[in-house]
Design a protein around this motif. Structure first.
Motif, PDB file in Angstrom:
ATOM      1  N   SER A   1      -5.041  13.830   6.472  1.00  0.00           N
ATOM      2  CA  SER A   1      -5.738  12.743   5.768  1.00  0.00           C
ATOM      3  C   SER A   1      -4.733  11.814   5.093  1.00  0.00           C
ATOM      4  O   SER A   1      -5.071  10.672   4.774  1.00  0.00           O
TER       5      SER A   1
ATOM      6  N   LEU B   1      -5.498   8.025   5.044  1.00  0.00           N
ATOM      7  CA  LEU B   1      -5.497   7.256   3.785  1.00  0.00           C
ATOM      8  C   LEU B   1      -4.489   6.108   3.847  1.00  0.00           C
ATOM      9  O   LEU B   1      -4.791   4.984   3.442  1.00  0.00           O
TER      10      LEU B   1
ATOM     11  N   TYR C   1      -1.467   7.828  -3.995  1.00  0.00           N
ATOM     12  CA  TYR C   1      -2.117   6.506  -4.027  1.00  0.00           C
ATOM     13  C   TYR C   1      -1.160   5.434  -4.554  1.00  0.00           C
ATOM     14  O   TYR C   1      -1.062   4.338  -4.003  1.00  0.00           O
TER      15      TYR C   1
ATOM     16  N   SER D   1      -6.906  20.419   6.511  1.00  0.00           N
ATOM     17  CA  SER D   1      -5.780  21.137   5.909  1.00  0.00           C
ATOM     18  C   SER D   1      -6.175  22.189   4.881  1.00  0.00           C
ATOM     19  O   SER D   1      -5.444  23.153   4.690  1.00  0.00           O
ATOM     20  N   LYS D   2      -7.295  21.999   4.183  1.00  0.00           N
ATOM     21  CA  LYS D   2      -7.618  22.906   3.093  1.00  0.00           C
ATOM     22  C   LYS D   2      -8.713  23.892   3.527  1.00  0.00           C
ATOM     23  O   LYS D   2      -8.425  25.029   3.843  1.00  0.00           O
TER      24      LYS D   2
ATOM     25  N   ILE E   1      -4.399  17.357  10.807  1.00  0.00           N
ATOM     26  CA  ILE E   1      -5.578  16.623  11.293  1.00  0.00           C
ATOM     27  C   ILE E   1      -6.408  16.177  10.090  1.00  0.00           C
ATOM     28  O   ILE E   1      -6.800  16.993   9.255  1.00  0.00           O
TER      29      ILE E   1
ATOM     30  N   ALA F   1     -10.505  10.285  -5.668  1.00  0.00           N
ATOM     31  CA  ALA F   1     -10.561  11.618  -5.067  1.00  0.00           C
ATOM     32  C   ALA F   1     -11.703  12.368  -5.745  1.00  0.00           C
ATOM     33  O   ALA F   1     -11.759  12.449  -6.963  1.00  0.00           O
TER      34      ALA F   1
ATOM     35  N   ASP G   1     -11.783  10.129  -1.343  1.00  0.00           N
ATOM     36  CA  ASP G   1     -10.938  11.180  -0.762  1.00  0.00           C
ATOM     37  C   ASP G   1     -11.586  12.530  -1.058  1.00  0.00           C
ATOM     38  O   ASP G   1     -11.519  13.019  -2.186  1.00  0.00           O
TER      39      ASP G   1
ATOM     40  N   ALA H   1      -7.862  15.584  -7.763  1.00  0.00           N
ATOM     41  CA  ALA H   1      -6.667  16.434  -7.831  1.00  0.00           C
ATOM     42  C   ALA H   1      -5.686  15.742  -8.768  1.00  0.00           C
ATOM     43  O   ALA H   1      -5.574  14.520  -8.719  1.00  0.00           O
TER      44      ALA H   1
ATOM     45  N   ALA I   1     -10.843  15.644   0.062  1.00  0.00           N
ATOM     46  CA  ALA I   1     -10.016  16.737   0.597  1.00  0.00           C
ATOM     47  C   ALA I   1     -10.557  18.122   0.210  1.00  0.00           C
ATOM     48  O   ALA I   1     -10.373  19.088   0.940  1.00  0.00           O
TER      49      ALA I   1
HETATM   50  C1  LIG Z   1      -4.108  17.741   0.330  1.00  0.00           C
HETATM   51  C2  LIG Z   1      -4.631  16.397  -0.007  1.00  0.00           C
HETATM   52  C3  LIG Z   1      -4.613  15.350   0.915  1.00  0.00           C
HETATM   53  C4  LIG Z   1      -3.836  15.366   2.191  1.00  0.00           C
HETATM   54  O1  LIG Z   1      -4.092  16.311   3.045  1.00  0.00           O
HETATM   55  P1  LIG Z   1      -3.616  16.268   4.555  1.00  0.00           P
HETATM   56  O2  LIG Z   1      -2.945  17.559   4.735  1.00  0.00           O
HETATM   57  O3  LIG Z   1      -2.695  15.093   4.763  1.00  0.00           O
HETATM   58  O4  LIG Z   1      -4.870  16.120   5.300  1.00  0.00           O
HETATM   59  C5  LIG Z   1      -5.237  14.175   0.581  1.00  0.00           C
HETATM   60  N1  LIG Z   1      -5.801  13.995  -0.612  1.00  0.00           N
HETATM   61  C6  LIG Z   1      -5.789  14.958  -1.548  1.00  0.00           C
HETATM   62  C7  LIG Z   1      -6.431  14.697  -2.857  1.00  0.00           C
HETATM   63  C8  LIG Z   1      -5.190  16.178  -1.272  1.00  0.00           C
HETATM   64  O5  LIG Z   1      -5.124  17.103  -2.222  1.00  0.00           O
END
Ligand SMILES: *Cc1c(COP(=O)(O)O)cnc(C)c1O
Length: 363
Positions: free
Chosen positions: A85, A89, A113, A208-209, A218, A150, A180, A154, A182
């Motif tokens: 992402s 982004l 950001y 990713s998470k 991805i 977000a 966002d 985070a 995530a």
């Molecule tokens: C982990 C994270 C992402 C990025 O994750 P990718 O591994 O690049 O998909 C984006 N935004 C936030 C808030 C995150 O914590």
């Protein structure tokens, strides 16, 4: 100074969490999933025909995008995929934030950001979260060149209800709002449904998470056809082939195993709630997390000191030496066993610290 140096595009880069080379580390510093990806991913990658790697991947990523569209009940023209992402982004910033008015985002949020805004020379204004790290929704009424939020945020871990988010989108229909998400799978409600109603909303998510595929990179976003078309035009102006063949194959297999996905998320939430209780008993305070991490502080503990102590004991967490959050640690939810180990080590720290009269945090 050489003349060419004057024309360099200089930027202060984002600093990712450490990826230690040693083994045996309890790694709670980058919000990775503690469980392996679905066994479907393993099967799919085993069947990968390596001879096919001589060819370029499908630039339209149609199969993966179609599967995502089905998963989220949208059309494939509403979906864009990228290399994590972060890539999605970055492409969205470049595509949508092209105004002389400042874009808006919270003062405490994903630090990337600000990096992208600087890199792309986008003017920006950081709006302060309140003392409990909540969004002050009224402040997003001012004139702007776009908004990025977000949710859950985070590193605060706080989820704002869709009513708050919708109000911000509604008040800003002449700019693009990037959301966002995530961490949305760990307890929040996604705003994807709102993309049908608001053509200025772009919702970004990642494998990713919650889907355990950080290593494959991805990410994707969902929005109106106009937004997705505009992003594709920018993507095809930089690099047509972003997602590689193994990632496409693994991503599809991952989406096929909804049962495994739900079960791992459930386990992480269960361990999170256990960890909240235990940290609370030890005197920590933290916002109510709806993510796979806890953002914790302790009145009698220096966060930087505890960070070092944990690291010496083979447990990596994340510390941000930044105004307003320098007393906090961001702790990723690992397996139940890893969290028990963490709690044990913190207990030991608290015991040692109490007997150390000379302890001084420098505060
Ligand atoms: C982990 C994270 C992402 C990025 O994750 P990718 O591994 O690049 O998909 C984006 N935004 C936030 C808030 C995150 O914590």
């Amino acid at each position: 100074m050489n003349q060419w140096q004057e024309n360099l595009r200089t930027v202060i880069p984002y600093v990712p969490g450490e990826q230690p080379k040693e083994t045996g580390i309890i790694k709670l510093n980058t919000n990775e999933n503690p469980y392996p990806p679905s066994p479907f991913v393993n099967e799919a990658l085993k069947e990968l025909d390596v001879s096919q790697l001589r060819k370029y991947p499908d630039p339209t990523v149609t199969k993966l995008i179609t599967k995502l569209a089905t998963t989220y009940d949208v059309e494939k023209e509403n979906v864009f995929v990228g290399v994590g992402s972060d890539d999605v982004l970055a492409t969205a910033f470049l595509t949508f934030f092209n105004s002389t008015k400042p874009i808006l985002f919270p003062d405490i949020t994903y630090s990337f950001y600000e990096v992208w805004a600087n890199l792309y020379q986008i003017p920006y204004k950081k709006l302060a979260l309140d003392e409990t790290f909540r969004i002050k929704q009224e402040e997003y009424k001012k004139e702007n060149g776009g908004i990025v939020i977000a949710n859950p945020n985070a590193p605060t871990s706080i989820y704002e209800g869709l009513d708050v988010i919708e109000e911000i989108i509604k008040q800003n229909q002449s700019s693009i709002v990037i959301l966002d998400e995530a961490y949305i799978d760990f307890g929040g409600e996604s705003a994807i449904s709102l993309t049908k109603q608001y053509e200025n909303l772009l919702v970004v998510q990642t494998f990713s998470k919650s889907r355990s595929l950080a290593g494959l990179r991805i990410g994707y976003c969902i929005g109106s056809k106009q937004l997705i078309q505009a992003m594709n035009d920018v993507k095809y102006s930089i690099n047509s082939y972003t997602i590689n063949i193994p990632s496409i194959i693994a991503g599809e297999a991952c989406l096929d195993d909804d049962c495994y996905f739900k079960e791992t998320v459930r386990k992480i939430i269960e361990t999170r709630e256990f960890t909240k209780q235990e940290l609370h008993k030890l005197g920590f305070q933290f916002p109510d997390s709806k993510t796979n991490f806890i953002f914790a502080t302790h009145n009698g503990v220096c966060a930087a000191h505890l960070f070092d102590y944990l690291k010496q004991h083979g447990i990596y967490v994340r510390y941000f030496n930044q105004p307003r959050i320098q007393d906090y640690l961001r702790i990723t939810i690992g397996t139940q066993q890893e969290m028990e180990q963490l709690l044990q080590t913190i207990k030991q720290y608290l015991k040692e610290r109490i007997t150390n009269e000379n302890f001084n945090c420098g505060r």
